[in-house]
Design a protein around this motif. Structure first.
Motif, PDB file in Angstrom:
ATOM      1  N   ASP A 193      17.057 -14.662  27.473  1.00 58.75           N
ATOM      2  CA  ASP A 193      16.335 -13.690  26.629  1.00 58.75           C
ATOM      3  C   ASP A 193      17.158 -13.248  25.410  1.00 58.75           C
ATOM      4  N   GLN A 194      18.324 -13.842  25.237  1.00 54.58           N
ATOM      5  CA  GLN A 194      19.090 -13.595  24.009  1.00 54.58           C
ATOM      6  C   GLN A 194      19.154 -14.856  23.128  1.00 54.58           C
ATOM      7  N   ILE A 195      18.248 -15.790  23.430  1.00 55.76           N
ATOM      8  CA  ILE A 195      18.184 -17.035  22.649  1.00 55.76           C
ATOM      9  C   ILE A 195      16.837 -17.069  21.927  1.00 55.76           C
ATOM     10  N   MET A 196      16.842 -17.467  20.662  1.00 54.96           N
ATOM     11  CA  MET A 196      15.570 -17.702  19.955  1.00 54.96           C
ATOM     12  C   MET A 196      15.642 -19.076  19.300  1.00 54.96           C
ATOM     13  N   VAL A 197      14.558 -19.864  19.435  1.00 51.26           N
ATOM     14  CA  VAL A 197      14.541 -21.170  18.772  1.00 51.26           C
ATOM     15  C   VAL A 197      13.774 -21.060  17.457  1.00 51.26           C
ATOM     16  N   SER A 198      14.031 -22.009  16.584  1.00 49.34           N
ATOM     17  CA  SER A 198      13.542 -21.873  15.211  1.00 49.34           C
ATOM     18  C   SER A 198      13.244 -23.229  14.598  1.00 49.34           C
ATOM     19  N   ASN A 199      12.584 -23.183  13.463  1.00 53.01           N
ATOM     20  CA  ASN A 199      12.249 -24.384  12.699  1.00 53.01           C
ATOM     21  C   ASN A 199      13.497 -24.837  11.931  1.00 53.01           C
ATOM     22  N   GLY A 200      14.427 -25.408  12.660  1.00 50.76           N
ATOM     23  CA  GLY A 200      15.739 -25.714  12.081  1.00 50.76           C
ATOM     24  C   GLY A 200      16.573 -24.449  12.020  1.00 50.76           C
ATOM     25  N   ALA A 201      17.892 -24.611  11.999  1.00 49.82           N
ATOM     26  CA  ALA A 201      18.765 -23.436  11.848  1.00 49.82           C
ATOM     27  C   ALA A 201      18.476 -22.745  10.521  1.00 49.82           C
ATOM     28  N   ASP A 202      18.002 -23.507   9.551  1.00 55.28           N
ATOM     29  CA  ASP A 202      17.649 -22.926   8.243  1.00 55.28           C
ATOM     30  C   ASP A 202      16.730 -21.708   8.378  1.00 55.28           C
ATOM     31  N   GLU A 203      15.756 -21.813   9.305  1.00 57.77           N
ATOM     32  CA  GLU A 203      14.810 -20.705   9.438  1.00 57.77           C
ATOM     33  C   GLU A 203      15.526 -19.430   9.904  1.00 57.77           C
TER      34      GLU A 203
END
Ligand SMILES: Cc1ncc(COP(=O)(O)O)c(C=O)c1O
Length: 371
Positions: free
Chosen positions: A84-94
């Motif tokens: 619950d302390q991890i968030m995924v994203s559209n590339g690290a750029d996001e």
């Protein structure tokens, strides 16, 4: 007359690369003959399990899971951090953009440590923030005294520490990051290349992730674009202090990581043996190329903990060397700015491709009349 916001006027913006197929055609090569060593992608590609997962585990007619729960739980095991302390994203750029939006109001300042990854500076300027540059020293190490002084200014809110750094490839010792955690600003450690910093455990001993749950101003960013060969699917992730999660959720696009990307990234984490092998091959080639480049005239190559090497040119210009290599079907990244003059960043490819790069470079450096 209607105009776009004023702060965009001074920004040059991102210049998209010419697609390899288009470039190959114009140079008289087939796309397969081209060597794309300019963006630090993985030449071995993704695990075979990714293709299976894309067929089986991906439902294009449904919106993707906004929380990427399955992927976050696998990531929690991979990096030994709470899911619950991890968030995924559209590339690290996001995530870079999201963090800049969260921490910098117009008029606030990002501390930037050039030469480093260009997106920190670009996203800050796009967000109408100021950028205070603290150039790295000649050996690419950080000017800690200047950084500490800047961080005490009330308008300075955020700094990105890139380890290993792009473009020089050098790791920042963990103790040096640790020593900065008392600063009254957010410290974002960008570990985009850390998996290449050790032979057998994805760079774990060099990562500062284990400290995130204990420290209120520490964030770590990672990506699947480099080690995992998913640059085209765009998957990054971050590990954040618990207090920041509700704020990130507020500003996140609900469906930021599409279903194909989520399934593919999860499949990568199910095939770590494959990745361990490809990382070892890349590291072995990096060391071979380091030695081979070191033997070339008019070129100083830096040791690297990544999947690329930075070479500083003497007596030749970056533009000339890049152009000549391009005519041979080889794309590399040229740097020529005050913080990184007359340099080439060359991604590590498969052995036969590396041989072609070496031969091309040798021909230019030994053959040409130095300018
Ligand atoms: C240091 C660094 N951070 C972040 C990124 C962005 O990664 P992604 O492809 O996940 O957006 C890159 C890409 O080159 C990089 O070099």
């Amino acid at each position: 007359m209607i105009k776009v916001a004023k702060h965009y006027d001074a920004i040059q913006g991102y210049i998209p690369a010419v697609p390899v197929e288009v470039l190959a055609k114009s140079l008289g090569f087939s796309p397969q003959e081209m060597i794309k060593a300019d963006a630090n992608e993985n030449p071995y590609g993704a695990s075979g399990k990714v293709a299976d997962a894309l067929v089986k585990a991906c439902y294009p007619h449904l919106y993707p899971d906004p929380g990427a729960v399955n992927l976050c739980s696998k990531l929690a095991d991979f990096v030994a951090a709470p899911a619950d302390q991890i968030m995924v994203s559209n590339g690290a750029d996001e995530l870079i953009l999201m963090l800049i939006r969260l921490f910098l109001e117009p008029g606030d300042t990002l501390i930037n440590l050039p030469p480093t990854f260009d997106m920190y500076d670009l996203h800050a300027k796009l967000s109408a923030a100021n950028v205070l540059e603290i150039p790295r020293k000649a050996d690419f190490s950080i000017d800690y005294a200047a950084l500490r002084k800047a961080a005490m200014q009330p308008e300075c809110k955020l700094v990105f520490l890139t380890t290993p750094n792009n473009p020089d490839g050098q790791l920042m010792p963990k103790a040096e990051i640790e020593a900065l955690l008392d600063l009254p600003i957010m410290i974002v450690v960008d570990e985009a290349y850390i998996e290449f910093s050790s032979n057998d455990n994805f760079g774990r001993e060099n990562s500062i992730i284990s400290r995130v749950p204990e420290v209120q101003n520490l964030i770590v960013l990672r990506t699947f674009s480099k080690w995992a060969g998913l640059a085209g699917l765009r998957v990054g992730y971050g590990i954040f202090p618990a207090w920041l999660m509700p704020h990130l959720w507020k500003i996140k696009q609900p469906y930021n990581v599409n279903c194909a990307a989520q399934a593919a990234a999860a499949a990568c984490l199910d095939d770590l043996d494959y990745y361990q092998d490809t990382i070892q091959s890349i590291i072995a080639e990096r060391e071979r190329m380091y030695k081979a480049f070191s033997a070339l005239p008019n070129l100083k190559v830096l040791p690297s903990q990544t999947n690329f090497l930075l070479c500083q040119l003497q007596g030749h210009t970056t533009e000339d060397v890049c152009d000549k290599l391009k005519k041979e079907g080889i794309l590399i990244r040229g740097y020529n700015k005050p913080s990184c003059p007359n340099a080439l960043r060359i991604s590590i490819m498969k052995p036969e491709q590396n041989d072609r790069i070496l031969q091309g470079l040798e021909k230019i450096l030994k053959g040409g009349t130095p300018s």
